[in-house]
Design an enzyme around this catalytic site. Structure first.
Site, PDB file in Angstrom:
ATOM      1  N   ARG A 125      -1.958  -2.013  -4.231  1.00 33.20           N
ATOM      2  CA  ARG A 125      -3.264  -1.169  -3.925  1.00 33.20           C
ATOM      3  C   ARG A 125      -3.040  -0.029  -4.808  1.00 33.20           C
ATOM      4  O   ARG A 125      -1.912   0.830  -4.825  1.00 33.20           O
ATOM      5  CB  ARG A 125      -3.340  -0.851  -2.306  1.00 33.20           C
ATOM      6  CG  ARG A 125      -4.665  -0.005  -2.080  1.00 33.20           C
ATOM      7  CD  ARG A 125      -4.149   1.527  -1.435  1.00 33.20           C
ATOM      8  NE  ARG A 125      -5.196   2.208  -1.247  1.00 33.20           N
ATOM      9  CZ  ARG A 125      -5.207   3.514  -0.521  1.00 33.20           C
ATOM     10  NH1 ARG A 125      -4.188   3.826  -0.170  1.00 33.20           N
ATOM     11  NH2 ARG A 125      -6.386   4.357  -0.309  1.00 33.20           N
ATOM     12  N   LYS A 136       3.247   0.940   3.374  1.00 32.43           N
ATOM     13  CA  LYS A 136       2.734   0.012   4.232  1.00 32.43           C
ATOM     14  C   LYS A 136       2.801  -1.508   3.480  1.00 32.43           C
ATOM     15  O   LYS A 136       2.661  -1.526   2.331  1.00 32.43           O
ATOM     16  CB  LYS A 136       1.318   0.074   4.752  1.00 32.43           C
ATOM     17  CG  LYS A 136       1.381   1.410   5.693  1.00 32.43           C
ATOM     18  CD  LYS A 136      -0.028   1.474   6.296  1.00 32.43           C
ATOM     19  CE  LYS A 136      -1.011   1.902   5.518  1.00 32.43           C
ATOM     20  NZ  LYS A 136      -2.565   2.089   5.984  1.00 32.43           N
ATOM     21  N   MET A 177     -10.219  11.680  16.090  1.00 33.27           N
ATOM     22  CA  MET A 177     -11.228  11.707  16.832  1.00 33.27           C
ATOM     23  C   MET A 177     -10.827  11.655  18.272  1.00 33.27           C
ATOM     24  O   MET A 177     -11.643  12.220  19.167  1.00 33.27           O
ATOM     25  CB  MET A 177     -11.858  10.408  16.191  1.00 33.27           C
ATOM     26  CG  MET A 177     -13.161   9.984  17.001  1.00 33.27           C
ATOM     27  SD  MET A 177     -14.485  11.538  16.865  1.00 33.27           S
ATOM     28  CE  MET A 177     -15.047  11.128  15.473  1.00 33.27           C
ATOM     29  N   HIS A 209     -12.006   3.050  -0.901  1.00 32.39           N
ATOM     30  CA  HIS A 209     -11.996   2.172   0.288  1.00 32.39           C
ATOM     31  C   HIS A 209     -12.590   0.853  -0.354  1.00 32.39           C
ATOM     32  O   HIS A 209     -13.213   0.216   0.568  1.00 32.39           O
ATOM     33  CB  HIS A 209     -12.902   2.634   1.321  1.00 32.39           C
ATOM     34  CG  HIS A 209     -12.228   3.943   2.031  1.00 32.39           C
ATOM     35  ND1 HIS A 209     -12.896   4.944   2.540  1.00 32.39           N
ATOM     36  CD2 HIS A 209     -10.761   4.187   2.372  1.00 32.39           C
ATOM     37  CE1 HIS A 209     -12.084   6.123   3.206  1.00 32.39           C
ATOM     38  NE2 HIS A 209     -10.884   5.399   2.931  1.00 32.39           N
ATOM     39  N   ASN A 217     -12.760   1.288  16.887  1.00 25.58           N
ATOM     40  CA  ASN A 217     -12.063   1.573  18.369  1.00 25.58           C
ATOM     41  C   ASN A 217     -13.176   2.669  18.974  1.00 25.58           C
ATOM     42  O   ASN A 217     -13.060   3.207  20.015  1.00 25.58           O
ATOM     43  CB  ASN A 217     -10.706   2.205  18.270  1.00 25.58           C
ATOM     44  CG  ASN A 217      -9.917   1.371  17.956  1.00 25.58           C
ATOM     45  OD1 ASN A 217      -9.426   0.299  18.496  1.00 25.58           O
ATOM     46  ND2 ASN A 217      -9.213   1.462  16.575  1.00 25.58           N
ATOM     47  N   GLU A 255      -7.442  -5.066   4.440  1.00 27.72           N
ATOM     48  CA  GLU A 255      -7.249  -4.836   3.005  1.00 27.72           C
ATOM     49  C   GLU A 255      -6.300  -5.671   2.465  1.00 27.72           C
ATOM     50  O   GLU A 255      -6.184  -6.259   1.273  1.00 27.72           O
ATOM     51  CB  GLU A 255      -7.305  -3.324   2.704  1.00 27.72           C
ATOM     52  CG  GLU A 255      -8.378  -2.737   2.961  1.00 27.72           C
ATOM     53  CD  GLU A 255      -8.240  -1.102   3.051  1.00 27.72           C
ATOM     54  OE1 GLU A 255      -8.250  -0.302   2.242  1.00 27.72           O
ATOM     55  OE2 GLU A 255      -7.505  -0.614   4.204  1.00 27.72           O
ATOM     56  N   ARG A 266     -10.825  16.551   5.796  1.00 25.64           N
ATOM     57  CA  ARG A 266     -11.709  16.691   4.553  1.00 25.64           C
ATOM     58  C   ARG A 266     -13.252  17.206   5.083  1.00 25.64           C
ATOM     59  O   ARG A 266     -13.868  16.546   5.911  1.00 25.64           O
ATOM     60  CB  ARG A 266     -11.857  15.410   3.865  1.00 25.64           C
ATOM     61  CG  ARG A 266     -10.672  14.814   3.009  1.00 25.64           C
ATOM     62  CD  ARG A 266     -10.701  13.748   2.313  1.00 25.64           C
ATOM     63  NE  ARG A 266      -9.426  13.250   1.957  1.00 25.64           N
ATOM     64  CZ  ARG A 266      -9.141  11.866   1.931  1.00 25.64           C
ATOM     65  NH1 ARG A 266     -10.271  11.063   2.436  1.00 25.64           N
ATOM     66  NH2 ARG A 266      -7.962  11.222   1.609  1.00 25.64           N
ATOM     67  N   ASN A 272       0.855  -1.103  -0.163  1.00 31.64           N
ATOM     68  CA  ASN A 272       0.098   0.074  -0.019  1.00 31.64           C
ATOM     69  C   ASN A 272       0.895   1.167  -0.143  1.00 31.64           C
ATOM     70  O   ASN A 272       1.316   1.535   0.915  1.00 31.64           O
ATOM     71  CB  ASN A 272      -0.791   0.002   1.378  1.00 31.64           C
ATOM     72  CG  ASN A 272      -1.947   1.197   1.127  1.00 31.64           C
ATOM     73  OD1 ASN A 272      -1.668   2.227   0.563  1.00 31.64           O
ATOM     74  ND2 ASN A 272      -2.850   0.957   2.162  1.00 31.64           N
TER      75      ASN A 272
END
Length: 394
Positions: free
Chosen positions: A90, A15, A284, A179, A332, A381, A240, A8
């Site tokens: 990916r 990654k 978050m 996604h 989470n 993924e 975003r 990725n």
């Protein structure tokens, strides 16, 4: 048995996971961060909880990939490059050219590079990494797995914008989504967990991370998704803005003295969302911990936008059997999941507070008598990428 690596690649990161196939055993995984910057971070996890870390200057993706392979040999993860028989990459934008994962030949690679105008920060880096792998491991099969391919089953009524049709005919201006690999994985797992054929299910998958998207999956196929021509559209995200009235842009540009639309798009992509609303963070966790009124409002707006998309997709599919939460926030965010579902209980879904008090585990979090099942499913993924490589190798 063979080894397949799932890659990725981002504009400044890479990654990866190395699998023993076909048993899908993770042999090693890692990430390279800050590519092209000083003090790049290089990490590999392998063996029985062993970890290798180093900080060094990694100037480009070629050096990053070479370093990964060198360290895998030094750490005895592989004996030689030839042990890797497949590489899955990916790729963000497949446009209308790639409706499923594809073997990479010269023609496919040229198309991936040509599609860079749909994902200028991602496709060029991904194409570059593919070329590096072709050079370092010439005997391996390279496969491209596209973020957009799962959404190519959307009907025209959902992917077309209400703009002159000639813009679609000439420029392919339409909704593509993103996604897709994650939405495909968790929808399949939801069907398995419920013990039902996915063809008989209506599922809404909520990939909630720093980037977030909601997808309506009917009979195993994506029929609509919240992200649009680019990943900027849809729900409120970390940085975003999500959906916005386009007429607001020239108004704000005039007020702020901006003359280049790219500067405004940059604000919508990088300075908006939770960060812009809260004035604190795009994370978050930090927004939830803050006592500021703006942070509380940012959280309410995030939940509200997700609820609206879920409701619209229930209408689009004329019902829903399951709602799935995944990705960083989805996996989470105990309170986020509860608040989102608490706002749509009219549809027959209700969270069990005790079952929901969990992070990062596969579990049904709805009450036993909930008509609509609510599930927490960590996304994977990389394993989907490895599976697609295995399928196309044979």
């Amino acid at each position: 048995m063979s080894k397949t690596i799932a890659i990725n690649a981002g504009s400044s990161s890479l990654k990866w996971q190395l699998f023993e196939m076909p048993q899908e055993e993770v042999i090693a995984s890692g990430i390279v961060e800050r590519i092209g910057l000083n003090d790049s971070i290089f990490t590999i996890k392998y063996g029985e909880g062993e970890k290798f870390n180093e900080t060094l200057d990694i100037n480009d993706h070629e050096f990053a990939v070479s370093r990964i392979f060198e360290k895998m040999i030094e750490l005895n993860i592989i004996g030689s490059f030839d042990e890797i028989t497949g590489a899955g990459h990916r790729v963000v934008a497949g446009g209308e050219d790639f409706k499923e994962s594809a073997l990479i030949d010269d023609e496919a690679l040229a198309k991936i590079e040509a599609l860079a105008e749909f994902a200028p920060l991602h496709n060029p880096a991904e194409a570059k990494v593919i070329r590096i792998f072709q050079k370092l491991v010439p005997g391996a099969v390279n496969v491209a797995v596209f973020d957009t391919s799962f959404h190519t089953t959307m009907p025209a009524v959902n992917y077309l914008y209400s703009i002159p049709m000639e813009y679609y005919d000439k420029y392919q201006a339409r909704k593509y989504g993103a996604h897709g690999t994650s939405h495909r994985y968790v929808a399949d797992r939801a069907a398995d967990m419920l013990g039902k054929d996915i063809k008989d299910l209506k599922i809404i998958t909520c990939h909630l991370g720093n980037g977030a998207s909601i997808t309506a999956v009917d009979g195993g196929k994506s029929i609509d998704t919240s992200m649009g021509f680019t990943p900027l559209a849809g729900v409120t995200m970390g940085t975003r803005a999500g959906d916005i009235d386009a007429s607001l842009l020239p108004y704000l540009m005039e007020k702020e003295g901006l003359t280049d639309i790219k500067d405004m798009v940059d604000i919508l992509n990088k300075k908006s969302g939770l960060l812009g609303l809260s004035g604190i963070s795009s994370d978050m966790r930090e927004v939830e911990e803050s006592d500021s009124e703006n942070a509380k409002l940012a959280l309410e707006i995030f939940n509200n936008r997700v609820q609206k998309y879920i409701g619209s997709y229930i209408a689009a599919m004329n019902g829903v059997d399951a709602i799935v939460f995944t990705a960083g926030i989805g996996e989470n965010g105990v309170e986020v999941r509860e608040e989102i579902i608490n706002g749509i209980t009219w549809f027959g879904c209700e969270v069990d507070k005790e079952k929901n008090n969990v992070r990062g585990k596969e579990v049904v979090i709805s009450t036993d008598d909930s008509k609509v099942k609510v599930l927490l499913i960590p996304t994977d993924e990389e394993v989907m990428i490895a599976r697609d490589v295995e399928a196309l190798k044979n």
